[in-house]
Design a protein around this motif. Sequence first.
Motif, PDB file in Angstrom:
ATOM      1  N   CYS A  19      -2.166   9.556   2.534  1.00 40.29           N
ATOM      2  CA  CYS A  19      -3.610   9.516   2.503  1.00 40.29           C
ATOM      3  C   CYS A  19      -4.049  10.527   1.333  1.00 40.29           C
ATOM      4  N   GLY A  20      -2.939  10.814   0.539  1.00 39.79           N
ATOM      5  CA  GLY A  20      -3.095  12.028  -0.382  1.00 39.79           C
ATOM      6  C   GLY A  20      -3.357  13.490   0.000  1.00 39.79           C
ATOM      7  N   ALA A  21      -2.916  13.746   1.331  1.00 42.15           N
ATOM      8  CA  ALA A  21      -3.322  14.886   1.882  1.00 42.15           C
ATOM      9  C   ALA A  21      -2.213  15.705   2.350  1.00 42.15           C
ATOM     10  N   LYS A  22      -2.299  16.958   2.303  1.00 40.57           N
ATOM     11  CA  LYS A  22      -1.096  17.962   2.660  1.00 40.57           C
ATOM     12  C   LYS A  22      -1.222  18.353   4.028  1.00 40.57           C
ATOM     13  N   VAL A  33       0.537   2.407  -8.743  1.00 39.63           N
ATOM     14  CA  VAL A  33       0.037   3.272  -9.965  1.00 39.63           C
ATOM     15  C   VAL A  33      -0.579   2.537 -10.976  1.00 39.63           C
ATOM     16  N   ASN A  34      -1.423   3.441 -11.741  1.00 42.03           N
ATOM     17  CA  ASN A  34      -2.047   2.737 -13.032  1.00 42.03           C
ATOM     18  C   ASN A  34      -0.712   2.326 -13.908  1.00 42.03           C
ATOM     19  N   GLU A  35      -0.698   1.348 -14.437  1.00 42.96           N
ATOM     20  CA  GLU A  35       0.445   0.994 -15.452  1.00 42.96           C
ATOM     21  C   GLU A  35       0.953   1.879 -16.519  1.00 42.96           C
ATOM     22  N   GLU A  36      -0.203   2.609 -17.196  1.00 39.73           N
ATOM     23  CA  GLU A  36      -0.061   3.322 -18.276  1.00 39.73           C
ATOM     24  C   GLU A  36       0.770   4.638 -17.911  1.00 39.73           C
ATOM     25  N   VAL A  37       0.840   5.154 -16.556  1.00 44.41           N
ATOM     26  CA  VAL A  37       1.367   6.250 -16.310  1.00 44.41           C
ATOM     27  C   VAL A  37       2.359   6.078 -15.332  1.00 44.41           C
ATOM     28  N   ALA A  38       3.044   4.677 -15.179  1.00 40.22           N
ATOM     29  CA  ALA A  38       4.254   4.333 -14.237  1.00 40.22           C
ATOM     30  C   ALA A  38       5.361   4.898 -14.449  1.00 40.22           C
ATOM     31  N   THR A  39       5.715   4.850 -15.774  1.00 46.55           N
ATOM     32  CA  THR A  39       7.150   5.433 -16.019  1.00 46.55           C
ATOM     33  C   THR A  39       7.007   7.053 -15.834  1.00 46.55           C
ATOM     34  N   ASP A  40       5.838   7.546 -16.230  1.00 38.76           N
ATOM     35  CA  ASP A  40       5.876   8.995 -15.946  1.00 38.76           C
ATOM     36  C   ASP A  40       6.067   9.485 -14.579  1.00 38.76           C
ATOM     37  N   ILE A  55      -3.258   7.541  -9.473  1.00 33.71           N
ATOM     38  CA  ILE A  55      -2.328   7.112  -8.264  1.00 33.71           C
ATOM     39  C   ILE A  55      -3.423   6.015  -7.363  1.00 33.71           C
ATOM     40  N   HIS A  56      -3.134   4.836  -7.403  1.00 38.91           N
ATOM     41  CA  HIS A  56      -4.248   4.076  -6.738  1.00 38.91           C
ATOM     42  C   HIS A  56      -4.027   4.035  -4.995  1.00 38.91           C
ATOM     43  N   LEU A  57      -2.702   3.988  -4.682  1.00 40.30           N
ATOM     44  CA  LEU A  57      -2.321   3.839  -3.209  1.00 40.30           C
ATOM     45  C   LEU A  57      -0.876   4.228  -2.981  1.00 40.30           C
ATOM     46  N   PHE A  58      -0.838   4.902  -1.879  1.00 39.89           N
ATOM     47  CA  PHE A  58       0.406   5.303  -1.235  1.00 39.89           C
ATOM     48  C   PHE A  58       0.561   4.661   0.154  1.00 39.89           C
ATOM     49  N   ARG A  59       2.023   4.305   0.299  1.00 42.07           N
ATOM     50  CA  ARG A  59       2.094   3.686   1.668  1.00 42.07           C
ATOM     51  C   ARG A  59       3.414   3.939   2.011  1.00 42.07           C
ATOM     52  N   ASP A  60       3.802   4.246   3.227  1.00 40.77           N
ATOM     53  CA  ASP A  60       5.173   4.170   3.592  1.00 40.77           C
ATOM     54  C   ASP A  60       5.597   3.121   4.600  1.00 40.77           C
ATOM     55  N   PRO A  61       6.728   2.372   4.014  1.00 36.98           N
ATOM     56  CA  PRO A  61       7.158   1.132   4.714  1.00 36.98           C
ATOM     57  C   PRO A  61       8.019   1.434   5.821  1.00 36.98           C
ATOM     58  N   SER A 115      -7.453  17.334  -4.062  1.00 32.94           N
ATOM     59  CA  SER A 115      -8.859  17.594  -4.792  1.00 32.94           C
ATOM     60  C   SER A 115      -8.698  16.470  -5.811  1.00 32.94           C
ATOM     61  N   ARG A 116      -7.457  16.141  -6.239  1.00 34.33           N
ATOM     62  CA  ARG A 116      -7.481  15.188  -7.346  1.00 34.33           C
ATOM     63  C   ARG A 116      -7.107  13.767  -6.686  1.00 34.33           C
ATOM     64  N   ALA A 117      -7.052  13.570  -5.578  1.00 37.99           N
ATOM     65  CA  ALA A 117      -6.718  12.228  -4.919  1.00 37.99           C
ATOM     66  C   ALA A 117      -7.717  11.270  -4.851  1.00 37.99           C
ATOM     67  N   ASP A 118      -7.464  10.026  -5.213  1.00 33.90           N
ATOM     68  CA  ASP A 118      -8.544   9.163  -5.008  1.00 33.90           C
ATOM     69  C   ASP A 118      -7.829   7.642  -4.421  1.00 33.90           C
ATOM     70  N   ILE A 119      -7.207   7.971  -3.148  1.00 34.99           N
ATOM     71  CA  ILE A 119      -6.396   6.935  -2.688  1.00 34.99           C
ATOM     72  C   ILE A 119      -6.981   5.968  -1.999  1.00 34.99           C
ATOM     73  N   SER A 120      -6.962   4.468  -2.489  1.00 36.67           N
ATOM     74  CA  SER A 120      -7.778   3.411  -1.531  1.00 36.67           C
ATOM     75  C   SER A 120      -7.549   2.011  -2.100  1.00 36.67           C
ATOM     76  N   ILE A 121      -7.184   1.122  -1.185  1.00 36.62           N
ATOM     77  CA  ILE A 121      -6.690   0.027  -1.500  1.00 36.62           C
ATOM     78  C   ILE A 121      -7.755  -0.511  -2.413  1.00 36.62           C
ATOM     79  N   ARG A 122      -9.056  -0.124  -2.525  1.00 41.33           N
ATOM     80  CA  ARG A 122      -9.844  -0.591  -3.320  1.00 41.33           C
ATOM     81  C   ARG A 122      -9.759  -0.346  -4.918  1.00 41.33           C
TER      82      ARG A 122
END
Lengths: 352, 352
Positions: A99-102, A293-300, A230-236, A167-174
């Motif tokens: 969820c982008g949380a510690k 993740v946004n494609e522009e930052v993917a390799t980073d 970072i648009h979404l995190f999920r643990d499979p 504070s910088r997280a905006d994790i959402s399927i949307r």
Amino acid sequence: MNPKINMLSASCPMPKMDFDIITLGHGSGGLLTNKLLESGVFNLLSNEYLDQKHDGAMLNVDGKIAFSTDSYVISPIFFPGGNIGELAVNGTVNDLAMCGAKAKYLSLSFIIEEGLSMEEFWEILLTIKLAAERAKVQIVTGDTKVVERGKGDKIFINTSGIGTVHSRADISIRNVKKGDKIIVSGQIATHGIAIMSVREGLDFETTIQSDTCHFNDVVSDILDRFGSDIHLFRDPTRGGVATVLNEIARDSNLGVIIDQKNINVCDDVEGACELLGLDPLYVANEGVFIAVVNEEVATDVLAEIQKWKNGKDAFIIGEVVEAHPRQVIINSAIGGKRVVNMLLGEQLPRIC
Amino acid sequence: MNPKINMLSASCPMPKMDFDIITLGHGSGGLLTNKLLESGVFNLLSNEYLDQKHDGAMLNVDGKIAFSTDSYVISPIFFPGGNIGELAVNGTVNDLAMCGAKAKYLSLSFIIEEGLSMEEFWEILLTIKLAAERAKVQIVTGDTKVVERGKGDKIFINTSGIGTVHSRADISIRNVKKGDKIIVSGQIATHGIAIMSVREGLDFETTIQSDTCHFNDVVSDILDRFGSDIHLFRDPTRGGVATVLNEIARDSNLGVIIDQKNINVCDDVEGACELLGLDPLYVANEGVFIAVVNEEVATDVLAEIQKWKNGKDAFIIGEVVEAHPRQVIINSAIGGKRVVNMLLGEQLPRIC
């Protein structure tokens, strides 16, 4: 048992108790429950919140929090690379990380089958303590129930957790959109195969160990640097990578395409999968996460994950597309394409 | 089954599903889990948090919160006056209330034994919905696991909860002092005897019903008016009133004295206790709480509790004293005094 834990156990021996096994009385809420908690749980996990011994913990929290729960019913409770206690801490810490949380605070609730040995319970408690220290979370409130023999299975553990959202997280399927890259943080299927090997009595050259670990630090580092890219995190976990990708496709109303050649599985695990006729994409994971993740930052982002001690095998497995909405397609190693569906039925019960 | 619930069930019929019982596949995390959640849980309990279907819920919380957890393993899962679902909501709401907090968010985690009928599961879900509405809490995150037949017992439920601590609350064992009055909010032992009657197949003139209910509103009203004059709240579930009073004596390092003539037990429950050879002080409660309050406000607090719909039988049972620290003494009805110890062993397993 995990050799790490055995060392810990030696350095922190079980206190002398006048019982060897857990009985129904330990779940009574009366004197025996108090004895068990005083001599074991409270001493070992002691902190300012738990020490209040109230019905709940009072905490100061500001701003946006994440809240998650999981019950752990894994069988066997001890397995190569860990035990149910470690899983119960890491699993909920990781749900919060996704969820982008510690993770900061955990609750801990046991459902014990009468007859569990105190030695096993102590071992699990020690592991919980160690896993909580590693993930820098405090266990602040708890509960202990005991059920009759044959009405449970050794021990089930529920942990629920509270974490502070970055504070910088905006994790959402949307936020998932066309072009986003899909990163997997490590080799897949390891945890599931580790459990399955023990259950099926399979023998490999080396023992396959569960890769259970916490994502608290790596997720925090990623969000520090990349924030809303970072648009979404999920643990499979249950259902594996295939099921999570299908959920992403369904809930974003977009398509997902992945490349088989980029699916990273260690040789032993791959061998076991072949032997058992399993597709690693459906096997449960505990030590890896998925980032969209946004494609522009993917390799980073990939490079950042690879700096993490459990991230050296991270890889970009595919991307989000507009074609074939709600469907996951794989480019197979031999050149064809096929649809990857959600896990149907149960591949291996009680993997977590 | 509770007639209230049957009415609800008729007004909210179970959706058509292609399965009658819960199978291991429903705990796989794959397609069947998704079907179960989509058709049942998500529809019924829908809210802005749960609808995100993420690994956890993101919430905005400010200031001091309380956090609590409990696993419910009651047997039988349906009993006169309620079912395990109602207990799971009320129980955790009440643990938070006992911290001086108003429950706002709950997590909900099921451990289901393979073979539970969908009808029973639906009934439990409906009750959860209703109980959550009554207590004004939202179920924001959850988990569903399924274990093999013989490895569980129909259904276990964990709820964990987050509540906001009342701005005027200062609830702590450290505030308990000599002279404080001890109030019990109603007739005791009702829940325990209701469960025991079903299990032992006892027949009374009328069915004894569990008094399970939530304390969210009454606790809030008390704190609005009396603030820090309320020193402690506790709910005497497992171990009964006797065990909680012993914990208060032990943790405050003071004595507790109570009067037997002030212990309020309804006639049917008293009759059952005599029949079963039980002391109502040790029987588990779900519908009553204990308040330890400044003596100057005690009669006013009592009057406030008596205004509550479940509080008409509230009574002051005793007080905190300096004599006999860490001991609970009862003035018996026939004039003597005796020590009341903590519950030893297990009176009735799986009462909550």
